[in-house]
Design a protein around this motif. Structure first.
Motif, short mmCIF file in Angstrom:
data_model
loop_
_atom_site.label_atom_id
_atom_site.label_comp_id
_atom_site.label_asym_id
_atom_site.label_seq_id
_atom_site.Cartn_x
_atom_site.Cartn_y
_atom_site.Cartn_z
N LEU A 72 0.83 -1.20 0.00
CA LEU A 72 0.00 0.00 0.00
C LEU A 72 0.87 1.26 0.00
N ARG A 75 2.25 1.69 -3.46
CA ARG A 75 1.26 2.22 -4.41
C ARG A 75 0.93 3.67 -4.12
N GLU A 96 -16.58 12.13 -7.73
CA GLU A 96 -16.52 10.85 -7.01
C GLU A 96 -15.28 10.05 -7.38
N VAL A 99 -12.44 11.42 -5.51
CA VAL A 99 -12.61 11.11 -4.08
C VAL A 99 -12.18 9.68 -3.78
N PHE A 100 -12.47 8.77 -4.71
CA PHE A 100 -12.16 7.35 -4.48
C PHE A 100 -10.72 7.14 -4.02
N GLU A 103 -9.92 8.90 -0.61
CA GLU A 103 -10.45 8.18 0.55
C GLU A 103 -9.59 6.97 0.88
N ASN A 104 -9.10 6.33 -0.20
CA ASN A 104 -8.25 5.16 0.02
C ASN A 104 -7.02 5.49 0.85
N ARG A 106 -6.87 8.04 2.89
CA ARG A 106 -7.35 8.76 4.08
C ARG A 106 -6.97 10.24 4.11
N ALA A 109 -11.48 15.17 4.59
CA ALA A 109 -12.51 15.66 3.66
C ALA A 109 -12.25 17.08 3.17
N MET A 152 -3.67 12.42 -5.83
CA MET A 152 -3.16 11.59 -4.74
C MET A 152 -1.73 12.01 -4.36
N SER B 113 -21.80 7.26 -5.25
CA SER B 113 -20.96 7.25 -4.06
C SER B 113 -21.79 7.42 -2.80
N PHE B 135 -19.04 -2.41 -1.99
CA PHE B 135 -18.08 -1.98 -2.99
C PHE B 135 -18.33 -2.70 -4.32
N LEU B 193 -7.75 0.26 -9.99
CA LEU B 193 -8.24 0.41 -8.61
C LEU B 193 -7.12 0.13 -7.62
N ARG B 196 -4.68 2.79 -7.43
CA ARG B 196 -5.14 3.95 -6.67
C ARG B 196 -5.36 3.57 -5.20
N CYS B 197 -4.64 2.55 -4.80
CA CYS B 197 -4.56 2.20 -3.37
C CYS B 197 -5.86 1.65 -2.80
N TYR B 198 -6.69 1.01 -3.59
CA TYR B 198 -7.87 0.40 -3.01
C TYR B 198 -7.43 -0.72 -2.06
N HIS B 199 -8.06 -0.80 -0.92
CA HIS B 199 -7.79 -1.91 0.00
C HIS B 199 -9.06 -2.21 0.78
N ARG B 202 -10.65 0.13 3.46
CA ARG B 202 -10.82 1.56 3.17
C ARG B 202 -12.08 2.06 3.84
N GLU B 203 -12.09 3.35 4.16
CA GLU B 203 -13.29 3.89 4.79
C GLU B 203 -13.99 4.86 3.87
N TYR B 204 -15.27 4.99 4.10
CA TYR B 204 -16.08 5.89 3.29
C TYR B 204 -16.48 7.04 4.19
N TYR B 205 -16.01 8.22 3.88
CA TYR B 205 -16.38 9.31 4.78
C TYR B 205 -16.76 10.60 4.05
N TYR B 206 -16.25 10.78 2.80
CA TYR B 206 -16.47 12.07 2.14
C TYR B 206 -17.96 12.35 1.92
N TYR B 207 -18.70 11.32 1.54
CA TYR B 207 -20.12 11.53 1.25
C TYR B 207 -21.02 11.19 2.44
#
Lengths: 552, 230
Positions: A72, A75, A96, A99-100, A103-104, A106, A109, A152, B113, B135, B193, B196-199, B202-207
């Motif tokens: 991680l 990346r 969005e 944002v994806f 958010e990954n 952290r 906001a 990013m 989202s 997801f 994905l 772009r560091c998907y794991h 991950r947390e969802y907070y922006y929306y």
């Protein structure tokens, strides 16, 4: 920051990379070139652990990519923009999607908001923030992908042929931004077929058959020193005779005013070198519309074939010779709905028989729309088209090859693919075979590939096979949409040679009139007899190749 | 098929996605259970919601048109096979139309989202599995428009080759390139994905955000209506 030591990688069926050693320093701008299938994309995927090397180690900031724990972090510091604009976005809207990634990793906001604004602004697509990604053009999508990766803020960004979808204006802007980031310390790896993308590189490597075949320094903007080694037959862009960027910046500033019937010679525009940057109503926010700078172009004449298109084509003047007559053509997608997109506005044009006509323009200029209308795949909102005096119909006398036509193969062998349409048309077997052979000869492929699966061919050969499918049908007209997209220099040359042979009238297809659609102006100028420029759905230039060069 | 999300500032746009998701699910139950009078009332509700959300008639038509054959089939089955009257045969059709209309309102006023974040939060009791499910739903939704476009492009390309999209051959000509493209796209998307560091964690907070008093009020009111009817 990235170190590759003795890297080898292979797929079950073939080795890809052999004994590669490479070091990318912090803040370095590296260019990578190489033919299709040379292993460039594999190299990219190794850099952030999407693939793991069979032999050797890749160390990013002190951590190995084969160590799952640090993946991680790796990346996070190596961002990649891939080639295909359609397969990178996750969000429904542009916002969005950005944002994806944030958010990954952290990002808070409030900071997310700041970065979205900053990077969309940087790429000139602030207006797209709330737009639905699915409704954007390929080039716009790619700008969004670039913004998402840049936002990013990785220490190193890899562009894997990521700029090939962009028109010259946007490409120049993106290259400028990349350069800015690089100046502020971001390492850049630029993988490309296009020598012009390498202008700012500190170092360029060429990959050939899985090995680094050449390394060289570039006498670019950043470094005055360094020689330019002959990079695998690739001309480096230190002083090209005609630069794409130069030409394109001019062609966006050509704005020839046409009245309803054609071109008025009397209205001369000021020949001022400064194009006044007036923004007029353009539906594509990133396409600038300039005020006119060049004198109006008189109608083209070329070897008697070039017709006077000031006259109403319906007058019958053109009927005898045939040709494509386009009369006050306008087209809007999804008319009357909230998704309505005007794509062409009042375009009138006559394309006589024979020769190669180039249609060029930037992202969303209406090139592909025009092509689909001529091929009869869409019905125009208003105006008319006649092909040799008849309405266009799909599968008729105009064949169209979309971008990446090889993606549409479904047959088991090349022979089946080329003969499919012929057999369907009810030709006897020996005539089918004869046409198949001559079509294969004409595009310059070896007959031995006929028995092979089309999916086994190299990408250049696939492209040529797709051409053969079309010309075997002996159409009067062939429309080629970005025929060299994604090909390396060598395959590109083969494709261009094949296109020239198509029009010489001696091969399988008889006389074929080619319409060549592209956003790569230099390539177009190298092959076409006549050139038509579209800008935001308007026809802004129509004349011979020579006239275009004179004007610009 | 359904309307896509349109950013807006209507009351419905501002309500929390979790609330909208729950209300839509609840309304679905109502639509399923309602008698003719109830269906009329729900239709009025649907009409009002559509007005509030500002959904143009054209996009409603666009959403319903592909289903027309399906509606006709249901109607005819009830009319001919089960011998119901015209009105009785129209009722199941009305239920489907209402379901689609309510879903359209949800999808028109809620971005993917927001929906994804809402799903994640509603499925929190399910632990990591809930997050991944949410997801997956999100990615599938993101892929569908691309698939539809691919299908259209391939059909056009084959038509241009003189290969009509009919019969077994036409089907092969469509499905082979479509599958190849889809697999490749899925591959490429997963690379993108991951890059772009998907794991998984991950947390969802922006929306996201806390439910407002308005949301609790709406949910409570709706629950009361549901209890009364049942």
């Amino acid at each position: 920051m990235i170190e590759l030591a003795n890297i080898s990688f292979s797929y079950p069926e073939r080795p890809v990379l052999r004994d590669v050693n490479l070091c990318i320093r912090s803040g370095e701008y590296l260019g990578v070139t190489g033919d299709n299938g040379s292993g460039k994309t594999t190299l990219v995927k190794l850099l952030n652990g999407l693939l793991l090397p069979r032999e050797g180690r890749i160390i990013v900031n002190g951590a190995s990519t084969s160590d799952r724990e640090s993946l991680l972090a790796i990346r996070r510091s190596v961002g990649i923009v891939f080639q295909n604009p359609d397969a990178q976005a996750v969000g429904e809207t542009v916002e969005e999607d950005i944002v994806f990634g944030l958010e990954n990793i952290r990002v808070p906001a409030s900071e997310i908001d700041r970065r979205i604004e900053r990077y969309l602004g940087m790429l000139g697509i602030t207006e797209l923030r709330d737009r639905n990604i699915g409704l954007l053009s390929g080039g716009q999508k790619q700008l969004v992908n670039i913004a998402a990766v840049m936002a990013m803020e990785p220490a190193c960004i890899v562009f894997d042929e990521a700029l090939s979808m962009l028109d010259a204006d946007n490409r120049r802007n993106v290259l400028l931004r990349i350069s800015d980031l690089n100046m502020r310390g971001t390492s850049i790896i630029q993988i490309t077929h296009n020598p012009e993308d390498l202008g700012n590189c500190h170092k360029v490597i060429a990959i050939s058959e899985g090995r680094i075949s050449q390394q060289g320094l570039v006498g670019g903007v950043n470094e005055g020193t360094g020689g330019k080694g002959g990079m695998g037959g690739m001309a480096l862009p230190n002083n090209p005779a005609i630069s794409d960027d130069l030409l394109d910046s001019c062609h966006s500033s050509i704005r020839v005013i046409r009245d309803k019937i054609g071109i008025k010679k009397s209205r001369m525009m000021t020949n001022d070198a400064n194009c006044t940057n007036v923004r007029t109503r353009s539906h594509h926010p990133n396409i600038r519309v300039f005020s006119p700078k060049f004198p109006i172009v008189p109608e083209g004449k070329r070897g008697g074939e070039f017709r006077d298109h000031r006259t109403d084509p319906r007058s019958g003047v053109f009927r005898e010779g045939g040709g494509i007559e386009i009369w006050h053509l306008s087209h809007t997608y999804n008319p009357g709905t909230e998704w309505a997109v005007p794509a062409l506005r009042d375009v009138s044009l006559v394309i006589g028989k024979g020769g190669i006509t180039g249609i060029v323009g930037g992202i969303g200029s209406g090139k592909s729309t025009l092509a689909c209308l001529i091929a009869g795949l869409d019905t125009p909102t208003s105006g008319s088209i006649a092909i040799d005096g008849r309405s266009p119909e799909p599968g008729g006398n105009v064949k169209i090859l979309f971008q990446h036509p090889e993606e549409f193969f479904f047959e088991r062998t090349v022979r089946e693919a080329v003969s499919f349409g012929l057999s369907k048309a009810g030709l006897p077997e020996d005539a089918v075979e004869e046409r198949v052979l001559s079509a294969i000869d004409e595009v310059g492929l070896d007959r031995s590939i006929l028995g092979e699966s089309p999916f086994q061919l190299s990408s250049g050969e696939q492209r040529l096979a797709a051409f053969a499918i079309s010309i075997a049908m002996k159409p009067g007209y062939v429309i080629l949409d970005e025929p060299t997209a994604g090909l390396d220099q060598r395959s590109r040359k083969r494709v261009l040679d094949a296109i020239r042979r198509m029009t010489d009238g001696e091969g399988a297809g008889g006389i074929v009139t080619v319409i060549y659609i592209s956003h790569r102006i230099r390539e177009v100028l190298g092959i076409v007899d006549r050139i038509v420029v579209l800008d935001a759905g308007n026809l802004t230039f129509d004349g011979t190749n020579g006239m275009y060069r004179d004007q610009v | 098929m359904f309307a896509t999300y349109q950013k807006g500032d209507s009351l419905l746009h501002r309500i929390d996605a979790r609330t909208k998701l729950l209300l839509t699910a609840g309304t679905g139950i109502l639509v399923y259970l309602a008698d003719p009078l109830g269906l009329w009332m729900l239709s009025i509700v649907a009409f009002l919601l559509i007005r509030v959300a500002g959904i143009p008639a054209s996009s409603l038509v666009k959403g319903l048109r592909p289903m027309a054959v399906f509606f006709a089939l249901i109607f005819l089955t009830h009319l001919l096979m089960q011998g119901s009257g015209v009105v009785a045969a129209a009722i199941p059709v009305a239920r489907f139309v209402l379901l689609i209309l309510f879903t359209t309102v949800l999808l028109h006023t809620t971005s993917q989202s927001e929906l994804k974040t809402a799903l994640v939060s509603l499925m929190k009791p399910l632990g990591g599995f809930g997050r991944e499910l949410a997801f997956m739903v999100g990615v599938a939704m993101a892929l569908i428009p691309g698939l539809m476009r691919d299908k259209e492009t391939i059909e056009r390309a084959q038509t241009a080759r003189g290969c009509k999209p009919a019969g077994l051959r036409g089907f092969v000509a469509l499905i082979v390139p479509l599958l190849r493209r889809s697999f490749r796209r899925a591959d490429e998307l997963s690379d993108a994905l991951e890059s772009r560091c998907y794991h998984r964690d991950r947390e969802y907070y922006y929306y996201g955000g806390a439910l407002a008093g308005r949301d609790y009020l709406l949910l409570a009111g709706f629950a009361a209506v549901l209890v009364l009817i049942l």
